[in-house]
Design a protein around this motif. Structure first.
Motif, PDB file in Angstrom:
ATOM      1  N   TYR A  51      55.694  31.574  74.793  1.00 28.88           N
ATOM      2  CA  TYR A  51      54.851  31.016  73.416  1.00 28.88           C
ATOM      3  C   TYR A  51      53.808  30.751  72.974  1.00 28.88           C
ATOM      4  O   TYR A  51      52.972  31.231  72.345  1.00 28.88           O
ATOM      5  CB  TYR A  51      55.996  29.799  73.184  1.00 28.88           C
ATOM      6  N   LYS A  69      51.148  32.604  70.427  1.00 31.65           N
ATOM      7  CA  LYS A  69      51.005  31.720  69.155  1.00 31.65           C
ATOM      8  C   LYS A  69      49.181  32.132  68.734  1.00 31.65           C
ATOM      9  O   LYS A  69      49.104  32.117  68.330  1.00 31.65           O
ATOM     10  CB  LYS A  69      51.435  30.446  69.316  1.00 31.65           C
ATOM     11  N   GLU A  98      57.695  28.973  66.118  1.00 32.94           N
ATOM     12  CA  GLU A  98      57.552  27.421  66.529  1.00 32.94           C
ATOM     13  C   GLU A  98      58.964  26.091  65.874  1.00 32.94           C
ATOM     14  O   GLU A  98      59.062  25.582  66.886  1.00 32.94           O
ATOM     15  CB  GLU A  98      56.277  26.780  65.284  1.00 32.94           C
TER      16      GLU A  98
END
Length: 78
Positions: free
Chosen positions: A26, A30, A75
């Motif tokens: 993640y 991001k 998120e």
């Protein structure tokens, strides 16, 4: 029926479409999306200052919005 996977220059551009975001990747995803959005913003600014096509700028702005939506979704889920 196949989805149109051609980018602005008629080449496939959707690698993220086939990558799965996980808890372990993640943060990297991001950072990548944020860097991509920054590049697109700079491209829009450049095009605006140099009288380039509104169509290209609109496409970049839509791409930024999609990336922002992807970030928000990721998120929430990771």
């Amino acid at each position: 029926m196949a989805v149109n996977e051609q980018g602005h220059y008629k080449q496939y551009t959707g690698n993220s479409r086939h990558s799965k975001v996980t808890t372990s990747n993640y943060e990297a995803t991001k950072r990548d999306d944020e860097a991509h959005m920054e590049y697109l913003k700079e491209d829009v600014d450049y095009d605006d200052k140099h009288g380039h096509s509104d169509i290209d700028m609109t496409a970049d702005e839509k791409h930024i919005s999609k990336l922002a939506g992807d970030l928000k979704y990721d998120e929430k889920h990771h």
